[in-house]
Write an enzyme that holds these catalytic residues in place. Structure first.
Site, PDB file in Angstrom:
ATOM      1  N   LYS A  42       9.218  38.917  33.314  1.00 47.06           N
ATOM      2  CA  LYS A  42       8.906  40.320  32.914  1.00 47.06           C
ATOM      3  C   LYS A  42       7.364  40.086  32.884  1.00 47.06           C
ATOM      4  O   LYS A  42       6.843  39.147  32.863  1.00 47.06           O
ATOM      5  CB  LYS A  42       9.424  40.733  31.717  1.00 47.06           C
ATOM      6  CG  LYS A  42       8.960  40.028  30.525  1.00 47.06           C
ATOM      7  CD  LYS A  42       9.952  40.421  29.277  1.00 47.06           C
ATOM      8  CE  LYS A  42       9.457  39.632  28.130  1.00 47.06           C
ATOM      9  NZ  LYS A  42      10.505  39.850  27.025  1.00 47.06           N
ATOM     10  N   ARG A  67      15.276  46.672  17.288  1.00 49.79           N
ATOM     11  CA  ARG A  67      14.744  47.414  18.236  1.00 49.79           C
ATOM     12  C   ARG A  67      15.835  48.091  19.266  1.00 49.79           C
ATOM     13  O   ARG A  67      16.089  49.187  19.480  1.00 49.79           O
ATOM     14  CB  ARG A  67      13.914  46.226  19.043  1.00 49.79           C
ATOM     15  CG  ARG A  67      12.816  45.712  18.419  1.00 49.79           C
ATOM     16  CD  ARG A  67      11.815  45.246  19.169  1.00 49.79           C
ATOM     17  NE  ARG A  67      12.577  44.108  20.150  1.00 49.79           N
ATOM     18  CZ  ARG A  67      11.902  43.233  20.934  1.00 49.79           C
ATOM     19  NH1 ARG A  67      10.505  43.154  20.806  1.00 49.79           N
ATOM     20  NH2 ARG A  67      12.444  42.248  22.037  1.00 49.79           N
ATOM     21  N   TYR A  93     -25.350  39.928  22.461  1.00 52.99           N
ATOM     22  CA  TYR A  93     -25.277  41.215  21.962  1.00 52.99           C
ATOM     23  C   TYR A  93     -25.082  41.084  20.330  1.00 52.99           C
ATOM     24  O   TYR A  93     -24.278  40.462  19.807  1.00 52.99           O
ATOM     25  CB  TYR A  93     -24.285  42.052  22.512  1.00 52.99           C
ATOM     26  CG  TYR A  93     -24.548  42.604  23.905  1.00 52.99           C
ATOM     27  CD1 TYR A  93     -25.568  43.298  24.306  1.00 52.99           C
ATOM     28  CD2 TYR A  93     -23.423  42.334  24.770  1.00 52.99           C
ATOM     29  CE1 TYR A  93     -25.797  43.834  25.520  1.00 52.99           C
ATOM     30  CE2 TYR A  93     -23.941  42.770  26.253  1.00 52.99           C
ATOM     31  CZ  TYR A  93     -25.065  43.591  26.572  1.00 52.99           C
ATOM     32  OH  TYR A  93     -25.207  43.819  28.048  1.00 52.99           O
ATOM     33  N   MET A 108     -19.175  41.601  28.777  1.00 51.27           N
ATOM     34  CA  MET A 108     -18.113  41.885  29.713  1.00 51.27           C
ATOM     35  C   MET A 108     -17.907  40.917  30.747  1.00 51.27           C
ATOM     36  O   MET A 108     -16.947  40.692  31.178  1.00 51.27           O
ATOM     37  CB  MET A 108     -18.683  43.222  30.428  1.00 51.27           C
ATOM     38  CG  MET A 108     -17.908  43.706  31.481  1.00 51.27           C
ATOM     39  SD  MET A 108     -18.206  45.165  32.128  1.00 51.27           S
ATOM     40  CE  MET A 108     -17.918  46.511  31.001  1.00 51.27           C
TER      41      MET A 108
HETATM   42  C1  LIG Z   1      11.102  38.541  26.646  1.00 51.07           C
HETATM   43  C2  LIG Z   1      12.527  38.544  26.471  1.00 51.07           C
HETATM   44  C3  LIG Z   1      12.750  36.830  26.230  1.00 51.07           C
HETATM   45  C4  LIG Z   1      12.037  35.696  26.326  1.00 51.07           C
HETATM   46  O1  LIG Z   1      11.365  35.543  25.372  1.00 51.07           O
HETATM   47  P1  LIG Z   1      10.379  34.310  24.997  1.00 51.07           P
HETATM   48  O2  LIG Z   1       9.857  34.203  23.689  1.00 51.07           O
HETATM   49  O3  LIG Z   1       9.186  34.740  26.222  1.00 51.07           O
HETATM   50  O4  LIG Z   1      11.078  33.178  25.593  1.00 51.07           O
HETATM   51  C5  LIG Z   1      14.330  36.871  25.920  1.00 51.07           C
HETATM   52  N1  LIG Z   1      15.255  37.888  25.774  1.00 51.07           N
HETATM   53  C6  LIG Z   1      14.740  39.237  25.940  1.00 51.07           C
HETATM   54  C7  LIG Z   1      15.567  40.217  25.494  1.00 51.07           C
HETATM   55  C8  LIG Z   1      13.322  39.363  26.087  1.00 51.07           C
HETATM   56  O5  LIG Z   1      12.904  40.787  26.134  1.00 51.07           O
END
Ligand SMILES: *Cc1c(COP(=O)(O)O)cnc(C)c1O
Length: 366
Positions: free
Chosen positions: A35, A130, A257, A305
């Site tokens: 992701k 969640r 800065y 920056m």
């Molecule tokens: C992002 C995610 C993972 C992976 O989590 P990590 O801590 O990066 O290993 C696993 N399961 C779900 C549902 C996630 O959203």
């Protein structure tokens, strides 16, 4: 010449980290979580190194399409499921597995008119609050889904909130495991529970499908309790730049800065072509580690920056063009874990690797 900053993606390290997952949970299928554009690495840049995984997991259908375009015919899981009824057309066309975590998703699936069949990951809210169905509702939904003609398989799924720690005095996962096991123990179907922290810290869980994210990318999910060296992981992204100027400071001279750093004695500093517009966080504290010519030193003063300053007091052979590693591996092999840098701005490796900006060019190393 382009600005000398570059992000290097290390394929050998990605493969190595995947092998660590296999070692920890030899009985599990491993879904590589890609992701957020593979945690900022770029899906197309990590694909060849991770394609020996048993599946890919992500959120965006567009990212799923990109993986199909690379020639992947195996499993793809949408971790948050569909966002509208229309998404089911894409799930059908691209053969995507998806979670069902809400009543709305359940309804969309029920109303979908097509002979297609889907592999569902039914998500339980076992305590994180969640996504997912409460343990009380979960079994009813499971029974309902079993009657849907467009459901081919149902995998039981949940997500840990505290697998990286021992909060609640129950080793972080116990309270959720109890709820999950109690609800699903007599139900058939595969199980998918573990994220990176659970894979490393609770490897005896070894469920049917693990979802490996951050550890693949060479960051420790439970830093500072354990470093990547403790878990035998390797950095997969190196943010490298160069010294573009050197300044000799007298006692009481200041840097950058807001004049936030004052030299206590005469000293030499280097100016690095890297700033917050590249993704190096502005709030990073003086003292945060950096490598110059493979030698460890630290940043001084405010990050601006396009530039930041580093202490060259104890660095040998520093000159214009010397390599500076903001995180990752130096060309000579020295390692600066991203977790140590993230600590310098009060965040975690996840956020830094996802934040490298568009203007930084990427390169793949075998
Ligand atoms: C992002 C995610 C993972 C992976 O989590 P990590 O801590 O990066 O290993 C696993 N399961 C779900 C549902 C996630 O959203």
């Amino acid at each position: 010449m382009p600005r000398p900053i570059q992000a290097v993606i290390h394929h050998d390290a990605l493969k190595h980290n995947l092998s660590i997952v296999r070692q920890n949970v030899p009985g599990s299928k491993v879904f590589a979580v890609v992701k957020a554009n593979a945690y900022g690495h770029g899906i197309e840049r990590v694909y060849d190194a991770l394609k020996s995984a048993d599946g890919f997991a992500l959120l965006d259908i567009d990212e799923a399409k990109r993986i199909r375009a690379l020639g992947w015919h195996g499993a793809i899981l949408l971790l948050e499921g569909i966002f509208s009824a229309q998404d089911l057309y894409d799930c059908e066309q691209y053969q995507l597995n998806f979670t069902i975590h809400s009543e709305a998703q359940l309804q969309w699936l029920q109303e979908y008119q097509s002979p297609a069949q889907f592999n569902i990951f039914l998500k339980m809210n076992s305590g994180m609050n969640r996504l997912g169905f409460t343990p009380e509702r979960y079994r009813q939904v499971w029974e309902q889904l079993n009657r849907f003609k467009n459901v081919r398989s149902i995998t039981h799924m949940m997500h840990f909130s505290d697998a990286d720690g021992d909060r609640l005095g129950q080793d972080g996962i116990e309270h959720q495991l109890i709820a999950f096991d109690h609800t699903t123990q007599d139900l058939p179907g595969k199980r998918s529970l573990s994220n990176s922290a659970a894979i490393l810290r609770h490897s005896t869980l070894d469920t049917d499908i693990v979802r490996a994210g951050i550890l693949l990318y060479g960051s420790s999910p439970d830093y500072p309790t354990h470093s990547i060296q403790d878990w035998d992981l390797k950095p997969t992204m190196s943010l490298r730049s160069e010294l573009i100027a050197i300044q000799n400071l007298k006692k009481n001279d200041t840097v950058g800065y807001g004049s936030k750093f004052t030299a206590e004695t005469a000293m030499t500093i280097g100016i690095v072509a890297c700033g917050y517009a590249d993704g190096y966080q502005r709030i990073t504290a003086t003292g945060t580690p950096v490598l110059v010519n493979g030698q460890r030193t630290h940043i001084v003063g405010r990050v601006s920056m396009d530039m930041l300053a580093v202490d060259l007091s104890n660095i040998l052979h520093a000159e214009i063009g010397s390599e500076v590693v903001l995180w990752g591996q130096a060309q000579t092999g020295e390692i600066l874990p991203i977790d140590e840098v993230a600590a310098g701005s009060g965040t975690i490796g996840y956020e830094l690797m996802c934040s490298v900006t568009q203007r930084v060019s990427f390169k793949i190393e075998a």
